[in-house]
Design a protein around this motif. Sequence first.
Motif, mmCIF file in Angstrom:
data_model
loop_
_atom_site.group_PDB
_atom_site.id
_atom_site.type_symbol
_atom_site.label_atom_id
_atom_site.label_comp_id
_atom_site.label_asym_id
_atom_site.label_seq_id
_atom_site.Cartn_x
_atom_site.Cartn_y
_atom_site.Cartn_z
ATOM 1 N N LEU A 183 0.826 -1.209 0.000
ATOM 2 C CA LEU A 183 0.000 0.000 0.000
ATOM 3 C C LEU A 183 0.860 1.258 0.000
ATOM 4 O O LEU A 183 0.530 2.243 -0.670
ATOM 5 N N SER A 184 1.968 1.234 0.715
ATOM 6 C CA SER A 184 2.889 2.379 0.719
ATOM 7 C C SER A 184 3.445 2.632 -0.675
ATOM 8 O O SER A 184 3.575 3.785 -1.095
ATOM 9 N N GLN A 218 -12.236 7.202 -4.000
ATOM 10 C CA GLN A 218 -11.449 6.985 -5.219
ATOM 11 C C GLN A 218 -10.057 6.463 -4.887
ATOM 12 O O GLN A 218 -9.567 5.515 -5.503
ATOM 13 N N LEU A 219 -9.407 7.067 -3.893
ATOM 14 C CA LEU A 219 -8.061 6.641 -3.510
ATOM 15 C C LEU A 219 -8.041 5.216 -2.966
ATOM 16 O O LEU A 219 -7.131 4.447 -3.272
ATOM 17 N N ALA A 220 -9.029 4.856 -2.163
ATOM 18 C CA ALA A 220 -9.093 3.497 -1.616
ATOM 19 C C ALA A 220 -9.216 2.474 -2.744
ATOM 20 O O ALA A 220 -8.540 1.447 -2.731
ATOM 21 N N GLY A 221 -10.058 2.774 -3.707
ATOM 22 C CA GLY A 221 -10.214 1.858 -4.841
ATOM 23 C C GLY A 221 -8.941 1.703 -5.642
ATOM 24 O O GLY A 221 -8.537 0.589 -5.988
ATOM 25 N N GLU A 222 -8.297 2.821 -5.929
ATOM 26 C CA GLU A 222 -7.051 2.788 -6.706
ATOM 27 C C GLU A 222 -5.935 2.072 -5.951
ATOM 28 O O GLU A 222 -5.237 1.245 -6.512
ATOM 29 N N MET A 247 -9.197 -3.649 0.403
ATOM 30 C CA MET A 247 -9.356 -2.381 1.115
ATOM 31 C C MET A 247 -10.814 -2.009 1.236
ATOM 32 O O MET A 247 -11.545 -2.068 0.266
ATOM 33 N N ARG A 248 -11.213 -1.620 2.437
ATOM 34 C CA ARG A 248 -12.570 -1.125 2.665
ATOM 35 C C ARG A 248 -12.585 0.395 2.684
ATOM 36 O O ARG A 248 -13.508 1.021 2.199
ATOM 37 N N GLU A 249 -11.550 0.975 3.318
ATOM 38 C CA GLU A 249 -11.530 2.430 3.437
ATOM 39 C C GLU A 249 -10.159 2.935 3.857
ATOM 40 O O GLU A 249 -9.273 2.169 4.207
ATOM 41 N N ILE A 250 -10.029 4.258 3.815
ATOM 42 C CA ILE A 250 -8.822 4.940 4.273
ATOM 43 C C ILE A 250 -9.214 5.840 5.437
ATOM 44 O O ILE A 250 -10.197 6.573 5.347
ATOM 45 N N HIS A 251 -8.440 5.772 6.506
ATOM 46 C CA HIS A 251 -8.600 6.709 7.626
ATOM 47 C C HIS A 251 -7.436 7.682 7.561
ATOM 48 O O HIS A 251 -6.280 7.262 7.603
#
Length: 99
Positions: free
Chosen positions: A28-29, A73-77, A86-90
């Motif tokens: 992910l990084s 959008q970022l989580a999907g990409e 990935m479900r989400e970004i915090h």
Amino acid sequence: MKSLEGMRDLLKASLGESLGALAPEDRLSAAWPVACGKAMAGRGTVVGYADGVVRVQVEDGVWLRQLMSMRTQLAGEMGRIAGVPMREIHFEMKRNDTR
């Protein structure tokens, strides 16, 4: 213009394949700057991943709001590029420890 988009998709897919041996957080990084672009990537850092949620520290409130507006959008990409569920970004503010 279509050929440039096709090349971008090919590069993203190639990156995803090359990341296969890394731990999910490392994948992910590596996907972070590709998913959001160099300017935005420089304003946030992947600091954790668990149960489909990636945590990103952001340097200030302006960038925090900008990134939050793009979170879906970022989580999907990122998930697609890294090959990580990935479900989400915090997003969270980076702490400035001034001891």
